[in-house]
Enzyme design. Structure first.
Site, mmCIF file in Angstrom:
data_model
loop_
_atom_site.group_PDB
_atom_site.id
_atom_site.type_symbol
_atom_site.label_atom_id
_atom_site.label_comp_id
_atom_site.label_asym_id
_atom_site.label_seq_id
_atom_site.Cartn_x
_atom_site.Cartn_y
_atom_site.Cartn_z
ATOM 1 N N HIS A 82 0.848 -1.186 0.000
ATOM 2 C CA HIS A 82 0.000 0.000 0.000
ATOM 3 C C HIS A 82 0.886 1.239 0.000
ATOM 4 O O HIS A 82 1.845 1.329 0.752
ATOM 5 C CB HIS A 82 -0.888 0.010 1.251
ATOM 6 C CG HIS A 82 -1.867 1.141 1.265
ATOM 7 N ND1 HIS A 82 -3.137 1.023 0.744
ATOM 8 C CD2 HIS A 82 -1.752 2.418 1.693
ATOM 9 C CE1 HIS A 82 -3.765 2.177 0.863
ATOM 10 N NE2 HIS A 82 -2.942 3.044 1.445
ATOM 11 N N ASP A 161 -14.303 4.179 7.708
ATOM 12 C CA ASP A 161 -13.211 4.930 7.090
ATOM 13 C C ASP A 161 -13.715 5.681 5.849
ATOM 14 O O ASP A 161 -13.304 6.813 5.596
ATOM 15 C CB ASP A 161 -12.057 4.004 6.704
ATOM 16 C CG ASP A 161 -10.978 4.775 5.953
ATOM 17 O OD1 ASP A 161 -10.396 5.703 6.568
ATOM 18 O OD2 ASP A 161 -10.756 4.509 4.765
ATOM 19 N N ARG A 168 -12.805 14.115 6.344
ATOM 20 C CA ARG A 168 -11.471 14.707 6.564
ATOM 21 C C ARG A 168 -11.011 15.463 5.337
ATOM 22 O O ARG A 168 -10.361 16.506 5.425
ATOM 23 C CB ARG A 168 -10.463 13.607 6.923
ATOM 24 C CG ARG A 168 -10.668 13.035 8.315
ATOM 25 C CD ARG A 168 -9.922 11.734 8.486
ATOM 26 N NE ARG A 168 -8.515 11.886 8.184
ATOM 27 C CZ ARG A 168 -7.761 10.937 7.618
ATOM 28 N NH1 ARG A 168 -8.270 9.755 7.317
ATOM 29 N NH2 ARG A 168 -6.503 11.155 7.360
ATOM 30 N N SER A 183 -6.700 4.968 9.235
ATOM 31 C CA SER A 183 -7.442 4.845 7.972
ATOM 32 C C SER A 183 -6.815 3.759 7.097
ATOM 33 O O SER A 183 -7.502 2.849 6.618
ATOM 34 C CB SER A 183 -7.418 6.210 7.267
ATOM 35 O OG SER A 183 -7.747 6.094 5.914
ATOM 36 N N LYS A 187 -8.154 -0.546 6.629
ATOM 37 C CA LYS A 187 -8.452 -1.171 5.330
ATOM 38 C C LYS A 187 -7.566 -2.404 5.111
ATOM 39 O O LYS A 187 -8.002 -3.423 4.598
ATOM 40 C CB LYS A 187 -8.233 -0.156 4.194
ATOM 41 C CG LYS A 187 -9.325 0.913 4.156
ATOM 42 C CD LYS A 187 -9.171 1.841 2.986
ATOM 43 C CE LYS A 187 -8.031 2.802 3.157
ATOM 44 N NZ LYS A 187 -8.381 4.203 3.259
HETATM 45 N N1 URA Z 1 -4.679 7.086 2.368
HETATM 46 C C1 URA Z 1 -5.697 6.548 3.094
HETATM 47 O O1 URA Z 1 -6.237 5.504 2.776
HETATM 48 N N2 URA Z 1 -6.079 7.213 4.208
HETATM 49 C C2 URA Z 1 -5.521 8.362 4.608
HETATM 50 O O2 URA Z 1 -5.921 8.895 5.628
HETATM 51 C C3 URA Z 1 -4.487 8.916 3.832
HETATM 52 C C4 URA Z 1 -4.068 8.231 2.706
#
Ligand code: URA
Length: 433
Positions: A82, A161, A168, A183, A187
């Site tokens: 990621h 999220d 946000r 966040s 995931k």
């Molecule tokens: N990527 C994400 O999935 N969440 C964040 O808060 C910032 C970047």
């Protein structure tokens, strides 16, 4: 319990309890806590931060707010990577087939472009026929058969999220370490892979502007993953300058194919191979030296390219386009950016360059905007390069002629020139394990 008291406690810099955090996540997800109270809390978190314990609790509460994916059937071979988001970052398109060709299992969910940063799902959809929304059955069957599938985020994964991120994004509370860590890791935990390698971007085009902040974010995420039984590492990589040469969806796929064919930009190859090495080393429990040799061999033998073709055609993509990238449609209009003097490029603001590519049509200004897959920028020169008067620094591509003027102004505002060779910035700052 009252949301008012939770906001007040965080405003007064008190540590929130597990019950308070779970109350907030549940209430915000089911709609009983309104946006204005959630934004007050996220702003208080932005200013006062969260303890390690609070961040871990928030992550788990968000991970469990919706469906989770059970990849148990693949044992401990499942791997995920990621990136915290960058410009020209097409490493997933390179890393995924490399590691899948070495026996790792990639059952991955990727995102779309966000703001000035691109997304893997949009890039893949620039390949004719490629299907990013497989059914559950199709997804698992493909992973069983060829060891790799990449799809868009499914409906009910981490709904907390999804809501919180959108909030946000419009309340200036994205760039907070505990909020980003929870966040991303919510995931990743919900998506189920055993080994997770994070690419934490650092610099002008990233949420984390300094190596210190990037390291704090990386450490936080690695800790959360390890505490939940995952194999974890994070590589802190530079995002002061876009990665590689091409920015924009089909342009980035074409550049990824070049790397898989053994050519392409050195910086991109280095970052992609470092991520792949880390994944293979962790997943197979072998030294980084051994893993790096396997990765180099996957590229030089053509095994990774073959896996890429197999992956693309299994998901409906036209593999003739991979054989011969000239098949990708070209943008109708282009404009060269020409140097007006002899000098060095001393910096390129990756975020501004990302915005320039969005103006050309490579990203969305509004959520419902369509993407122009062939739009984008090809960089002919990058930070540290010497340029002579008349040299082409970059070429802008678009199907919307009217966008060229504004995109060019934005691009030029992102570049600084100097008479001296600038100090070199490392591509990889550190690996957190
Ligand atoms: N990527 C994400 O999935 N969440 C964040 O808060 C910032 C970047």
């Amino acid at each position: 319990m009252r949301m008012y008291d939770i906001i007040k406690n965080k405003r007064d810099n008190k540590e929130l309890t597990k019950e308070e955090i779970e109350f907030f996540v549940k209430g915000y997800t089911d709609g009983s806590i309104p946006d204005y109270q959630a934004s007050a809390l996220t702003m208080a978190i932005f200013f006062n931060g969260m303890t390690e314990k609070e961040t871990a609790t928030l992550t788990l509460a968000m991970a469990n707010s919706g469906d989770t994916v059970d990849l148990g059937l693949f044992g401990d071979k499942t791997v995920d990577k990621h990136s915290t988001g960058g410009v020209g970052d097409k490493t997933t398109l390179i890393v995924a087939p490399i590691v899948a060709s070495l026996g790792c299992i990639i059952a991955k969910m990727s995102g779309r472009g966000l703001g000035h940063t691109g997304g893997t799902v949009d890039k893949l959809e620039s390949i004719e026929g490629f299907n990013t929304s497989l059914t559950n059955d199709e997804f698992f069957t493909q992973v069983k058969n060829i060891g790799i599938a990449v799809v868009g985020q499914t409906g009910n994964l981490t709904p907390a999220d999804k809501k919180l991120y959108a909030l946000r994004d419009v309340t200036a509370t994205v760039d907070s370490i505990p909020l980003i860590a929870s966040s991303i890791m919510s995931k990743k935990l919900a998506a189920g892979s055993h080994t997770i390698v994070l690419d934490v971007k650092c610099g002008s085009g990233a949420f984390m502007k300094t190596p210190e902040d990037a390291k704090a974010l990386a450490e936080e995420m690695v800790k959360i993953g390890k505490n939940n039984g995952r194999n974890m590492a994070a590589i802190i990589t530079d995002m002061n300058t876009p990665l590689g040469k091409n920015i924009g969806n089909s342009l980035e796929v074409i550049e990824a194919i070049e790397i898989l064919k053994g050519n392409g930009a050195e910086d991109l190859k280095y970052v992609a191979c470092s991520l792949a090495t880390e994944i293979v080393s962790l997943s197979k429990n072998i030294s980084t030296q051994e893993a790096s040799e396997l990765v180099d061999n996957a590229l030089s033998s053509g095994k990774a390219l073959e896996k890429f073709k197999e992956w693309i055609s299994h998901q409906g993509g036209n593999s003739n386009w991979i054989e011969n990238p000239d098949n990708f449609p070209k943008a109708e209009f282009k404009e060269d950016i020409i140097s007006e003097k002899d000098c060095y490029i001393s910096s390129m603001n990756a975020e501004e360059i990302g915005i320039s590519s969005v103006i050309l049509g490579a990203g969305r200004e509004k959520k419902e905007d369509a993407i122009d897959f062939s739009a984008g920028i090809v960089l002919n020169k990058k930070t540290g390069d010497k340029v002579a008067k008349g040299d082409i620094i970059a070429t802008l591509y678009t199907n919307n002629k009217d966008s060229l003027k504004t995109a060019k102004e934005k691009f030029l505002s992102a570049i600084e020139f100097s008479n001296e060779n600038p100090k070199e910035i490392p591509l990889i700052y550190e690996i957190v394990r």
